[in-house]
Design a protein around this motif. Structure first.
Motif, PDB file in Angstrom:
ATOM      1  N   HIS A  74      -7.060   6.208  -3.455  1.00 39.11           N
ATOM      2  CA  HIS A  74      -7.950   5.048  -3.549  1.00 39.11           C
ATOM      3  C   HIS A  74      -7.624   3.993  -2.506  1.00 39.11           C
ATOM      4  N   LEU A  75      -6.366   3.871  -2.146  1.00 40.47           N
ATOM      5  CA  LEU A  75      -6.023   2.922  -1.088  1.00 40.47           C
ATOM      6  C   LEU A  75      -6.574   3.402   0.253  1.00 40.47           C
ATOM      7  N   ILE A  76      -6.492   4.699   0.496  1.00 40.09           N
ATOM      8  CA  ILE A  76      -7.041   5.261   1.734  1.00 40.09           C
ATOM      9  C   ILE A  76      -8.551   5.065   1.798  1.00 40.09           C
ATOM     10  N   ALA A  77      -9.208   5.145   0.651  1.00 34.49           N
ATOM     11  CA  ALA A  77     -10.668   5.037   0.609  1.00 34.49           C
ATOM     12  C   ALA A  77     -11.162   3.622   0.879  1.00 34.49           C
ATOM     13  N   GLU A  78     -10.287   2.642   0.808  1.00 30.57           N
ATOM     14  CA  GLU A  78     -10.691   1.245   1.032  1.00 30.57           C
ATOM     15  C   GLU A  78     -10.815   0.986   2.531  1.00 30.57           C
ATOM     16  N   PRO A  79     -12.011   0.625   3.017  1.00 28.30           N
ATOM     17  CA  PRO A  79     -12.199   0.445   4.470  1.00 28.30           C
ATOM     18  C   PRO A  79     -11.295  -0.615   5.083  1.00 28.30           C
ATOM     19  N   GLY A  80     -10.922  -1.628   4.317  1.00 26.49           N
ATOM     20  CA  GLY A  80     -10.106  -2.707   4.873  1.00 26.49           C
ATOM     21  C   GLY A  80      -8.625  -2.447   4.873  1.00 26.49           C
ATOM     22  N   LEU A  81      -8.211  -1.284   4.363  1.00 26.33           N
ATOM     23  CA  LEU A  81      -6.785  -0.983   4.252  1.00 26.33           C
ATOM     24  C   LEU A  81      -6.393   0.186   5.145  1.00 26.33           C
ATOM     25  N   ASN A  82      -5.223   0.053   5.753  1.00 25.55           N
ATOM     26  CA  ASN A  82      -4.625   1.131   6.527  1.00 25.55           C
ATOM     27  C   ASN A  82      -3.328   1.534   5.843  1.00 25.55           C
ATOM     28  N   LEU A  83      -3.219   2.783   5.432  1.00 24.42           N
ATOM     29  CA  LEU A  83      -2.015   3.260   4.761  1.00 24.42           C
ATOM     30  C   LEU A  83      -1.020   3.740   5.817  1.00 24.42           C
ATOM     31  N   VAL A  84       0.152   3.116   5.860  1.00 24.16           N
ATOM     32  CA  VAL A  84       1.186   3.456   6.841  1.00 24.16           C
ATOM     33  C   VAL A  84       2.275   4.247   6.124  1.00 24.16           C
ATOM     34  N   GLY A  85       2.336   5.536   6.394  1.00 20.79           N
ATOM     35  CA  GLY A  85       3.347   6.377   5.762  1.00 20.79           C
ATOM     36  C   GLY A  85       4.701   6.206   6.434  1.00 20.79           C
ATOM     37  N   CYS A  86       5.716   5.873   5.662  1.00 13.45           N
ATOM     38  CA  CYS A  86       7.063   5.657   6.192  1.00 13.45           C
ATOM     39  C   CYS A  86       7.959   6.847   5.870  1.00 13.45           C
ATOM     40  N   CYS A  87       9.100   6.908   6.541  1.00 14.25           N
ATOM     41  CA  CYS A  87      10.011   8.042   6.367  1.00 14.25           C
ATOM     42  C   CYS A  87      10.828   7.948   5.092  1.00 14.25           C
ATOM     43  N   ASN A  88      11.068   6.745   4.601  1.00 13.62           N
ATOM     44  CA  ASN A  88      11.763   6.577   3.327  1.00 13.62           C
ATOM     45  C   ASN A  88      11.368   5.253   2.705  1.00 13.62           C
ATOM     46  N   GLU A  89      11.671   5.113   1.422  1.00  8.15           N
ATOM     47  CA  GLU A  89      11.228   3.928   0.685  1.00  8.15           C
ATOM     48  C   GLU A  89      11.927   2.654   1.156  1.00  8.15           C
ATOM     49  N   LEU A  90      13.198   2.756   1.524  1.00 11.09           N
ATOM     50  CA  LEU A  90      13.914   1.569   1.985  1.00 11.09           C
ATOM     51  C   LEU A  90      13.213   0.968   3.194  1.00 11.09           C
ATOM     52  N   ASN A  91      12.849   1.809   4.139  1.00  4.02           N
ATOM     53  CA  ASN A  91      12.151   1.305   5.325  1.00  4.02           C
ATOM     54  C   ASN A  91      10.749   0.796   4.996  1.00  4.02           C
ATOM     55  N   ALA A  92      10.095   1.418   4.015  1.00  2.00           N
ATOM     56  CA  ALA A  92       8.782   0.905   3.595  1.00  2.00           C
ATOM     57  C   ALA A  92       8.914  -0.517   3.070  1.00  2.00           C
ATOM     58  N   GLY A  93       9.979  -0.772   2.310  1.00  2.00           N
ATOM     59  CA  GLY A  93      10.220  -2.126   1.812  1.00  2.00           C
ATOM     60  C   GLY A  93      10.560  -3.091   2.924  1.00  2.00           C
ATOM     61  N   TYR A  94      11.407  -2.654   3.862  1.00  2.00           N
ATOM     62  CA  TYR A  94      11.736  -3.507   5.005  1.00  2.00           C
ATOM     63  C   TYR A  94      10.490  -3.799   5.844  1.00  2.00           C
ATOM     64  N   ALA A  95       9.612  -2.805   5.970  1.00  2.00           N
ATOM     65  CA  ALA A  95       8.377  -3.009   6.735  1.00  2.00           C
ATOM     66  C   ALA A  95       7.479  -4.040   6.052  1.00  2.00           C
ATOM     67  N   ALA A  96       7.388  -3.968   4.724  1.00  2.00           N
ATOM     68  CA  ALA A  96       6.608  -4.963   3.985  1.00  2.00           C
ATOM     69  C   ALA A  96       7.211  -6.355   4.162  1.00  2.00           C
ATOM     70  N   ASP A  97       8.535  -6.425   4.232  1.00  2.00           N
ATOM     71  CA  ASP A  97       9.247  -7.682   4.494  1.00  2.00           C
ATOM     72  C   ASP A  97       8.844  -8.240   5.865  1.00  2.00           C
ATOM     73  N   GLY A  98       8.935  -7.409   6.902  1.00  2.00           N
ATOM     74  CA  GLY A  98       8.561  -7.857   8.240  1.00  2.00           C
ATOM     75  C   GLY A  98       7.097  -8.253   8.327  1.00  2.00           C
ATOM     76  N   TYR A  99       6.253  -7.495   7.657  1.00  2.00           N
ATOM     77  CA  TYR A  99       4.817  -7.775   7.640  1.00  2.00           C
ATOM     78  C   TYR A  99       4.542  -9.135   7.008  1.00  2.00           C
ATOM     79  N   ALA A 100       5.236  -9.417   5.891  1.00  2.00           N
ATOM     80  CA  ALA A 100       5.031 -10.683   5.190  1.00  2.00           C
ATOM     81  C   ALA A 100       5.483 -11.867   6.031  1.00  2.00           C
ATOM     82  N   ARG A 101       6.475 -11.671   6.879  1.00  3.28           N
ATOM     83  CA  ARG A 101       6.946 -12.758   7.740  1.00  3.28           C
ATOM     84  C   ARG A 101       5.881 -13.173   8.747  1.00  3.28           C
ATOM     85  N   SER A 102       5.059 -12.231   9.165  1.00  5.64           N
ATOM     86  CA  SER A 102       3.997 -12.537  10.125  1.00  5.64           C
ATOM     87  C   SER A 102       2.680 -12.867   9.442  1.00  5.64           C
ATOM     88  N   ARG A 103       2.297 -12.053   8.457  1.00  2.00           N
ATOM     89  CA  ARG A 103       0.974 -12.170   7.842  1.00  2.00           C
ATOM     90  C   ARG A 103       0.967 -13.124   6.640  1.00  2.00           C
TER      91      ARG A 103
END
Length: 604
Positions: A74-103
């Motif tokens: 369902h997230l993929i089906a949303e036109p406004g969302l891009n699903l970024v697949g990460c190699c592990n969950e720790l990095n997915a969390g760190y990526a969300a952290d970095g994203y929040a610092r900018s966005r």
């Protein structure tokens, strides 16, 4: 009228409702439209996806697992969302952290327990840094709750609350969605709480629920209407009056900005006070990047004994200092060695003001206080004049002999020349903390590092997330070899996303920051062929260039290639450095932190 939700800029509509965030990168505003009651789109998964887009999230960092696969559909089906697949969950969390610092807000999606407990460390770091992250976990089938069944991905107990209990201390709200009747309310409450508190939240969604239509999702989500926080008017007036009296009688007051300026949305108000007062202006190390360094009265980073040149002398000799949003921990205080006196300090936190040893005023927003204070202060440029009087421009590193092994201070002299309004710097935990603090940031240049939590390896995921959000900037990441070994895999995700980051991998053979606190054989790591590793990850797919640098001549050529010929390419530059080549600040800081760590127990 514009307002702020958490750290997300939104527009207040004439009726007071909070509308869509302005378009940032690929994010777009949600248009109100009804979904037919019987539509197959009136589902929990679609509602959650639309909510994420509505608050300004256009990229979600994820790791698939069997409990979250339907939700990911369902997230993929949303036109406004891009699903970024990460190699592990720790990095997915760190990526969300970095994203929040900018966005201003970030999101990640993992699976139950094995994914949740893996991302937990990154969520704890975001909590410590006041970053709103929507952490979504695909949970068990709703029919399995209370059945005494044992599920995979658990510790073998029929009690499914272990993951929830772990998240309770590192998130400000937890929602376990295991039925559709209250799913709408739980999801909306969680997301709005993250925005209001500027902290992560946890949402667990039963794996069998995302695709099921339900009447509560039959219409487009109405934009959030969050009541703005308000200062106590009488308290604000009293605090401003007391603070202005305190500061106006001072001879040489100074101002120091801290990391909580971000969560208080008070960066501009802080500058307004500096403009009105003429005070010398500094930042704490974790406040770097939040205060404009091109300001005419900026004097550098105040970090006690390891401050930038002449900054500590001015701050610590002042007879009044304004600290806005500081965090005084053992690291930022250099092992509790700051030469500050409480009776001289005006401490401004996001919702509280304390004046010296005297009164404390609560229920006062930092932004309101600073804006009101700026109108009450007399001009006083004494501290800045003193700084200007004693200041001696920093020298340059010694000239390198031809083919001399590259020194780290020479490396950062050349990194300084790369900075512009089109770049952002990510500094990894370690000696890069100290070397990057000395960089002078041009107007508009981003800067991020994680000081409060200080998790090594954070910068790889954070670079991924920040670059994904700030598409108008080229991210320059400075990472030590020890930290890189923790989270190296997601250079792969940067390549998949077509990012053009420049990564300086500083190879000095170990955990240098820990060597300077307490040395031992455990601080020596196995050397990798880092460029060879990234070449293997590249594997001919994506746009990537790697190289090794041994001397200044190499560095000059490499930077020229990275910024011109390879400007649209991910550039991985392995810099070979001597194991003992550290900044003088790390040597000083390490000895003081070591002394603080090794204090004997108090007598019982």
């Amino acid at each position: 009228m514009d307002t702020k939700i958490g750290n997300v800029d939104v527009v207040t509509t004439p009726n007071g409702n909070v509308g869509c965030p302005p378009k940032i990168g690929g994010a777009s505003c949600v248009q109100s439209s009804s979904v037919p009651f019987n539509s197959t789109e009136a589902t929990l998964g679609r509602h959650l996806a639309r909510r994420l887009v509505q608050i300004g999230v256009s990229d979600v960092f994820s790791v698939p697992g069997d409990f979250n696969l339907t939700l990911l559909d369902h997230l993929i089906a949303e036109p406004g969302l891009n699903l970024v697949g990460c190699c592990n969950e720790l990095n997915a969390g760190y990526a969300a952290d970095g994203y929040a610092r900018s966005r201003g807000v970030g999101a990640c999606v993992v699976t139950f327990t094995v994914g949740g407990l893996s991302v937990l460390n990154a969520i704890a770091g975001a909590y410590s840094e006041n970053l709103p992250i929507i952490c979504i976990v695909g949970g068990p089938n709703s029919n399995d709750y209370g059945t005494n069944r044992i599920l995979h991905h658990t510790i073998g107990s029929p009690d499914f609350s272990q993951e929830l209990r772990c998240f309770q201390t590192v998130t400000c709200y937890q929602a376990v969605v295991n039925n559709l009747e209250d799913a709408h309310e739980l999801i909306d409450t969680a997301i709005s709480t993250a925005l209001k508190e500027s902290k992560p939240v946890y949402i667990s969604v039963g794996c069998n629920l995302p695709a099921i239509p339900h009447p509560t999702f039959s219409r487009e989500p109405v934009p959030f209407s969050l009541s703005p926080k308000m200062s106590n008017k009488m308290g604000l007036e009293a605090a401003v009056e007391a603070a202005s009296m305190f500061l106006n009688k001072a001879v040489k007051p100074v101002m120091v900005g801290g990391p909580k300026l971000r969560v208080a949305n008070a960066c501009q108000a802080f500058v307004e006070v500096a403009d009105a007062s003429g005070y010398a202006l500094a930042v704490t190390p974790s406040g770097k990047g939040l205060v404009p360094e091109h300001h005419p009265h900026f004097i550098g980073t105040y970090w006690g004994a390891v401050s930038t040149a002449f900054c500590a002398e001015i701050v610590e000799s002042a007879d009044a200092y304004v600290f806005a949003g500081p965090i005084f921990n053992d690291y930022s205080s250099v092992g509790y060695s700051l030469l500050l006196k409480k009776e001289k300090a005006l401490i401004i936190q996001p919702d509280r003001v304390t004046i010296g040893n005297g009164p404390t005023f609560g229920c006062i927003l930092m932004k309101d206080f600073l804006q009101a204070l700026s109108k009450k202060l007399k001009k006083n440029t004494t501290a800045y004049e003193n700084y200007h009087r004693i200041f001696i421009p920093e020298g340059h590193p010694l000239q390198c002999a031809p083919k001399e092994p590259l020194r780290v201070n020479v490396l950062f002299e050349h990194i300084q020349k790369m900075l512009s309004s089109d770049t952002a710097v990510i500094a990894e935990t370690g000696d890069s903390w100290f070397n990057c603090q000395k960089l002078k940031l041009p107007q508009g240049c981003g800067y991020e590092f994680q000081m409060q939590y200080g998790s090594i390896g954070w910068s790889v995921g954070a670079t991924l997330g920040y670059a994904q959000a700030a598409t108008d900037k080229r991210v320059i990441a400075c990472i030590g070899d020890g930290s890189f070994q923790v989270t190296a895999q997601d250079v792969s995700t940067m390549l998949r996303c077509g990012q053009k980051n420049i990564i300086f991998l500083i190879n000095n053979g170990g955990y240098t920051i820990e060597v300077e606190i307490h040395d031992g054989p455990y601080n020596v790591i196995k050397n990798w062929n880092y460029t060879g590793l990234v070449d293997a990850i590249h594997n001919g797919q994506g746009n990537c260039w790697t190289t090794k640098v041994f001397c200044e001549e190499d560095l000059i050529k490499v930077i020229e290639i990275a910024t011109v010929e390879k400007k649209d390419c991910l550039c991985f530059i392995e810099v070979m450095a001597h194991k003992d080549d550290t900044s003088k600040e790390l040597l000083e800081w390490g000895s003081r932190v070591s002394a603080a760590n090794s204090r004997p127990p108090n007598p019982q």
